[in-house]
Motif scaffolding. Structure first.
Motif, PDB file in Angstrom:
ATOM      1  N   LEU A 195       0.809  -1.208   0.000  1.00  0.00           N
ATOM      2  CA  LEU A 195       0.000   0.000   0.000  1.00  0.00           C
ATOM      3  C   LEU A 195       0.849   1.269   0.000  1.00  0.00           C
ATOM      4  N   ASN A 196       1.861   1.347   0.855  1.00  0.00           N
ATOM      5  CA  ASN A 196       2.691   2.550   0.925  1.00  0.00           C
ATOM      6  C   ASN A 196       3.398   2.831  -0.396  1.00  0.00           C
ATOM      7  N   GLU A 197       3.914   1.789  -1.020  1.00  0.00           N
ATOM      8  CA  GLU A 197       4.607   1.974  -2.300  1.00  0.00           C
ATOM      9  C   GLU A 197       3.617   2.381  -3.389  1.00  0.00           C
ATOM     10  N   LEU A 246       0.887   4.098  -2.948  1.00  0.00           N
ATOM     11  CA  LEU A 246       0.558   5.505  -2.707  1.00  0.00           C
ATOM     12  C   LEU A 246       1.676   6.427  -3.181  1.00  0.00           C
ATOM     13  N   GLU A 247       2.926   6.038  -2.934  1.00  0.00           N
ATOM     14  CA  GLU A 247       4.060   6.840  -3.391  1.00  0.00           C
ATOM     15  C   GLU A 247       4.080   6.929  -4.920  1.00  0.00           C
TER      16      GLU A 247
END
Length: 85
Positions: free
Chosen positions: A33-35, A37-38
């Motif tokens: 998820l974090n990647e 979003l980035e």
């Protein structure tokens, strides 16, 4: 040697290539998820840069047309393609 703190913006073509790569990565659906979003944020940034590049190019074309006595841009129309079999 002069060193600047501001990184240069990617060219229009580089932005499009990176956007294509981001879209491919995100379509695979294997990103945490974090990647994801980035990459999405980077894609938005690249999209805005590309839009600004296109707007600048359009302004330059309009200036050149005015210099040659043309009043405005005309819509581009594709020539009729022959019917495919």
């Amino acid at each position: 040697m002069i060193v600047t703190d501001k990184p240069s913006s990617p060219s229009f073509e580089e932005s499009l290539a990176e956007l294509e790569s981001i879209v491919n990565d995100m379509e695979n659906g294997d990103l945490p998820l974090n990647e994801a979003l980035e990459k999405f944020e980077r894609g938005i940034s690249l999209s805005r840069l590309s839009q600004q590049s296109l707007e600048r190019a359009q302004q330059k074309v309009q200036i050149l047309l005015k210099e040659n006595g043309e009043e405005s841009l005309a819509d581009f129309s594709e020539p009729d393609a022959p019917d495919a079999p």
